[in-house]
Structures are given as C-alpha cells and as structure tokens.
Design a protein around this motif. Structure first.
Motif, PDB file in Angstrom:
ATOM      1  N   ILE A 127      13.418  -1.748   6.841  1.00  0.00           N
ATOM      2  CA  ILE A 127      11.966  -1.654   6.964  1.00  0.00           C
ATOM      3  C   ILE A 127      11.538  -2.159   8.331  1.00  0.00           C
ATOM      4  O   ILE A 127      11.914  -3.259   8.737  1.00  0.00           O
ATOM      5  N   ASN A 128      10.771  -1.357   9.044  1.00  0.00           N
ATOM      6  CA  ASN A 128      10.192  -1.770  10.312  1.00  0.00           C
ATOM      7  C   ASN A 128       8.679  -1.818  10.192  1.00  0.00           C
ATOM      8  O   ASN A 128       8.079  -1.043   9.463  1.00  0.00           O
ATOM      9  N   GLY A 129       8.052  -2.718  10.948  1.00  0.00           N
ATOM     10  CA  GLY A 129       6.594  -2.785  10.963  1.00  0.00           C
ATOM     11  C   GLY A 129       6.050  -3.758   9.930  1.00  0.00           C
ATOM     12  O   GLY A 129       6.778  -4.346   9.132  1.00  0.00           O
ATOM     13  N   SER A 130       4.730  -3.942   9.955  1.00  0.00           N
ATOM     14  CA  SER A 130       4.080  -4.895   9.073  1.00  0.00           C
ATOM     15  C   SER A 130       3.946  -4.320   7.666  1.00  0.00           C
ATOM     16  O   SER A 130       4.072  -3.119   7.446  1.00  0.00           O
ATOM     17  N   ALA A 131       3.674  -5.197   6.714  1.00  0.00           N
ATOM     18  CA  ALA A 131       3.500  -4.782   5.325  1.00  0.00           C
ATOM     19  C   ALA A 131       2.241  -3.928   5.189  1.00  0.00           C
ATOM     20  O   ALA A 131       1.271  -4.081   5.935  1.00  0.00           O
ATOM     21  N   LEU A 132       2.270  -3.026   4.222  1.00  0.00           N
ATOM     22  CA  LEU A 132       1.125  -2.183   3.903  1.00  0.00           C
ATOM     23  C   LEU A 132       0.594  -2.591   2.543  1.00  0.00           C
ATOM     24  O   LEU A 132       1.354  -2.657   1.571  1.00  0.00           O
ATOM     25  N   MET A 133      -0.704  -2.868   2.463  1.00  0.00           N
ATOM     26  CA  MET A 133      -1.306  -3.314   1.217  1.00  0.00           C
ATOM     27  C   MET A 133      -2.290  -2.266   0.719  1.00  0.00           C
ATOM     28  O   MET A 133      -3.141  -1.797   1.481  1.00  0.00           O
ATOM     29  N   ARG A 134      -2.173  -1.919  -0.541  1.00  0.00           N
ATOM     30  CA  ARG A 134      -3.076  -0.934  -1.154  1.00  0.00           C
ATOM     31  C   ARG A 134      -3.716  -1.536  -2.400  1.00  0.00           C
ATOM     32  O   ARG A 134      -3.053  -2.181  -3.210  1.00  0.00           O
ATOM     33  N   TYR A 135      -5.030  -1.272  -2.551  1.00  0.00           N
ATOM     34  CA  TYR A 135      -5.791  -1.731  -3.703  1.00  0.00           C
ATOM     35  C   TYR A 135      -6.274  -0.509  -4.471  1.00  0.00           C
ATOM     36  O   TYR A 135      -6.979   0.338  -3.926  1.00  0.00           O
ATOM     37  N   ASP A 136      -5.857  -0.391  -5.745  1.00  0.00           N
ATOM     38  CA  ASP A 136      -6.219   0.739  -6.617  1.00  0.00           C
ATOM     39  C   ASP A 136      -7.086   0.220  -7.758  1.00  0.00           C
ATOM     40  O   ASP A 136      -6.540  -0.273  -8.751  1.00  0.00           O
ATOM     41  N   PRO A 137      -8.390   0.305  -7.674  1.00  0.00           N
ATOM     42  CA  PRO A 137      -9.232  -0.193  -8.769  1.00  0.00           C
ATOM     43  C   PRO A 137      -8.902   0.482 -10.088  1.00  0.00           C
ATOM     44  O   PRO A 137      -8.895   1.717 -10.184  1.00  0.00           O
ATOM     45  N   CYS A 138      -8.583  -0.311 -11.104  1.00  0.00           N
ATOM     46  CA  CYS A 138      -8.243   0.190 -12.438  1.00  0.00           C
ATOM     47  C   CYS A 138      -7.055   1.162 -12.418  1.00  0.00           C
ATOM     48  O   CYS A 138      -6.864   1.908 -13.377  1.00  0.00           O
ATOM     49  N   GLY A 139      -6.280   1.186 -11.341  1.00  0.00           N
ATOM     50  CA  GLY A 139      -5.147   2.103 -11.269  1.00  0.00           C
ATOM     51  C   GLY A 139      -5.557   3.555 -11.251  1.00  0.00           C
ATOM     52  O   GLY A 139      -4.797   4.425 -11.694  1.00  0.00           O
ATOM     53  N   LEU A 140      -6.747   3.856 -10.706  1.00  0.00           N
ATOM     54  CA  LEU A 140      -7.268   5.221 -10.705  1.00  0.00           C
ATOM     55  C   LEU A 140      -6.523   6.105  -9.720  1.00  0.00           C
ATOM     56  O   LEU A 140      -5.994   5.637  -8.710  1.00  0.00           O
ATOM     57  N   GLY A 141      -6.533   7.394  -9.988  1.00  0.00           N
ATOM     58  CA  GLY A 141      -5.929   8.340  -9.069  1.00  0.00           C
ATOM     59  C   GLY A 141      -6.886   8.848  -8.017  1.00  0.00           C
ATOM     60  O   GLY A 141      -6.464   9.399  -7.002  1.00  0.00           O
TER      61      GLY A 141
END
Length: 441
Positions: A23-37
């Motif tokens: 893995i190269n580069g900084s971490a990627l953070m994702r927020y999925d409200p209620c696990g919605l698509g």
C-alpha cells in the motif's frame, strides 16, 4: 530500447501463488450513512468531506429532491448539477434538487464548522436523517435497527438458521478506512489460515479465507497444498474475528480446527482456473467481529466487471517486504483481460479465461496484494431492496507475477483471481447454505 527491456523482463518473469498488502499513500476514509448505496462521503481533509450521491443504482429516477440533516452545523458547497438550499439557520439541514437525466452521479462538499463537541462524531459529516423523494432512507430508528443482533432473521435458534450475509453492525458499516490497518470487525468475513507443525508446536501463517457459512470457509485451492502435496486436515487452523492475527487475547477471536478440506475437482497447481477449496469447520458463532460474506452467482458475466472498484484485504507482506500481522485493506480495480495481456502476455495468457479475471491499478501504483494474501476475497457492494449495500464475494486471490526485482509477488504486476460465480453450485453444495432473499422479512 524500452520495448526490448520490457520484453526481456517479461521473458524472465514467473508466476507464483499470491500468498500482505502493498500500500502506498495515505489512508482513505469513507463514511456511508446507514450503509446506503446512494450516499457516501470521502474524507478530503480533517474538516472537509466530498459528498457523493450515486444514482446509477436507481435507473428510473430523472429528478431528485433530497433532504439531509446533520448532527452538527456544516457548510455545503455544490457543483453545477446540484441546487442546494439551507432551510435552517443552524446550518444542519439542507435540501438538494437535481435533474439526473443526463448525469447519474452528483457531488458536493461538506465543510465541518468548529464546535465544542469532543466526541468523534464532530469529525464526521454525521447524517442523522436522509430523505430521497420524500422516502426516509436513514434516521435514528433505522440506525438502531442495524445492531448486529438484527442480522439474525430468525427469532429462535432453529435447525434452519437464517442470517443476513454481507452486512456488518452499525459501527463497522458507516465508517470504513482502507489503505491502512483495519479494526477488528471491519472485514468480519476474512479469516487467517495457519498450518500447525505437531513436531515443533509451531504455527505458520499461510493464507486468507472467507466465511460463507457457520461451518464453511472458502479459500484458494493452493492454500490446501504445500510441497506438491495436500496438507493434512488436522493441521489447518482457522482464526476468525481478529485484525491482529497474533493477538491471542483480542476480543472477538474465534479458533477452529478444520474438519475437512475439499479441493475443487478441476483444481491444478499451475492454473488459476478452479483454484478453490472449502474448509469445513464445526461451528462459528456470528458476532460483530465474525460475519459471513455473500456469494456471487450463479449468473455471471465478467465483462460487466471491467473498471469496477472493489475491496481486497489480507495479512500478507507489506510494501517493505515484511510480513504483517495486522489486517490491511485497499481498493483495487478489475481490469479488462487485454490490459493485463498487453502488460505481459507471457504471464497472463495461460491464466486468463472465462473463469478468471485480473485486477490492479497498474505498474505505477505499487498497490496490490502480495505473498500471504492468497485465498483472500475480492468483494463488491451490491444495492439491495432495502436501499442498503450488501457485500458479495466475487473473486478469490490465486496468482501474482514475480519479476527479477522481487523474490516474491511484485506489487507492480496485476494479480489474477478465480471467479467464484461459475462455481456457485459447487460451493453451496459443500457449505450447507440455503438460498434466501438477503433482506429482513
């Protein structure tokens, strides 16, 4: 000259079983409200998030009116395809209006306004309610229903046990970081496979695997082989529910000794086709740390996968060529076969067919599974009738390329996965699964 160098390199490349994560580069953070698509947020900076409403999953929509409430005050900046209105002087509720007849994905930015809260939610664009065309898709009641206990859709323990696959409890569904070390429960279907040596009492970490039922783990066929021979079943140890495979006291840890290891009858050591095995265990307990992944199939067409982003995880070697005891994750992209063949026909010609596919970002990314990641899954999110995403296992990691620059898997090469979909019936037959609709009744 460049062509000749590349040709020479490919001629001396070999293929090996992809046995952790480079893995190269900084971490990627994702927020999925209620696990919605339909809605997610990617972190840009500590105070800025990119919001995305993806309507590819809703083919019948032309005009969209959405309302969104946040847990604290935010500022919203829209792009040209989206009109945003603030109906609250506290800046915590916004209305979004868009025509999506010509565009299916709209983006906007959410800036977090400084506040006096010390809880972690103040660092997120915390969505407390989301409505799409007057239908509520996320609110506090829906979040409460996402407790891990509700994944069991039977009221009592019965022989015909029903459980939702591809779902996680709320605290691991809404917020996920990739390209970094994982928390226990972030990828609750992934297990570590060890090989025990009864003469020395030592254990060797060997491969990854995927929980597909309470009694079955799906992994690569070559993970059940060593030195050209099948590994004795009683030497195979499964460790589930952990992000640190060596932490004997990690909360959520479950250990099972294999009762049976079933190689696919078409398996060969050399090819990626049918590189599958089902490990039978006594009984896993489903918790917030241990959950099953859904199995893709039986209908399949890998051409529809090309260009799709997926998640892969593993305990294997890092970019420093050192083994990692901590689970790591990254995104990858499924490639058209021609992309991999153009890179090195010498390697991929024999490996790619209708039962396999290749993935990776290419030779300049250095982001890929490596030695120790074999048997781990390539996972895709699929929208369900309840508007939430369920995670499906589409591929099992089989082969990687080795160049003169590396003694093990070269992270600049594409990797090859066995497509699980053509083997859907075989896997179900050996895993004790029964087909049910993947939504609560």
């Amino acid at each position: 000259m460049e062509y000749l160098l590349k040709l020479l390199l490919c001629l001396i490349c070999v293929v090996t079983n992809a046995r952790t994560m480079s893995i190269n580069g900084s971490a990627l953070m994702r927020y999925d409200p209620c696990g919605l698509g339909v809605l997610y947020f990617d972190k840009v900076t500590d105070r800025l998030w990119l919001g995305v409403m993806n309507f590819d999953l809703y083919s019948n929509l032309a005009n969209v009116e959405a309302e969104m409430s946040f847990g604290h005050e935010v500022s919203v900046f829209s792009d040209k395809n989206l009109a945003v209105f603030n109906n609250n002087s506290n800046k915590n509720r916004y209305k979004f209006i868009a025509n999506i007849s010509n565009v299916k994905k709209i983006t906007f930015y959410v800036g977090l306004i400084n506040n006096n809260n010390n809880d972690n939610s103040s660092n997120l664009p915390l969505v407390t309610e989301f409505q799409l065309n007057n239908i509520t898709l996320c609110n506090s009641d829906i979040k409460t229903s996402m407790a891990v206990e509700n994944l069991n859709v039977t009221e009592n323990e019965v022989d015909d046990y029903h459980h939702l696959c591809g779902r996680k409890s709320l605290d691991h569904t809404e917020l996920l970081s990739v390209r970094t070390e994982a928390r226990a429960g972030d990828f609750p279907w992934h297990v570590a496979i060890f090989i025990m040596d009864f003469n020395t009492a030592d254990e060797e970490y060997y491969c990854g695997g995927n929980i597909i039922s309470r009694t079955a783990i799906l992994t690569a066929g070559h993970c059940m082989r060593k030195g050209g021979k099948n590994i004795e079943t009683n030497r195979i140890k499964i460790v589930a529910g952990v992000s640190d495979r060596d932490d004997l006291y990690q909360v959520g840890r479950q250990v099972q000794i294999a009762e049976e290891a079933i190689l696919h009858p078409s398996y060969t050591d050399k090819l990626a086709t049918a590189d599958l095995a089902v490990i039978k265990v006594n009984r896993l307990e489903y918790t917030k740390y241990v959950q099953p992944i859904c199995l893709w199939g039986p209908v399949y067409n890998k051409q529809k996968l090309f260009g799709i982003q997926a998640i892969v995880v593993g305990f294997g070697q890092t970019e420093t060529n050192q083994p990692s005891k901590v689970l790591r994750s990254t995104y990858t992209v499924i490639q058209n076969d021609t992309t991999c063949l153009d890179f090195s026909a010498n390697i991929y010609q024999e490996l790619l067919n209708e039962f396999t596919f290749c993935a990776g970002y290419g030779p300049n990314s250095n982001i890929n599974p490596r030695n120790g990641d074999s048997g781990g899954g390539l996972v895709l999110g699929v929208l369900q009738p309840d508007h939430r995403i369920s995670l499906f296992l589409r591929g099992v990691l089989s082969k990687c390329g080795v160049s003169p620059r590396h003694t093990d898997c070269d992270p600049t090469f594409y990797v090859v996965y066995t497509d699980v979909s053509p083997y859907y019936g075989w896997v179900y037959h050996h895993s004790g699964l029964k087909f049910t609709v993947n939504i609560p009744s």
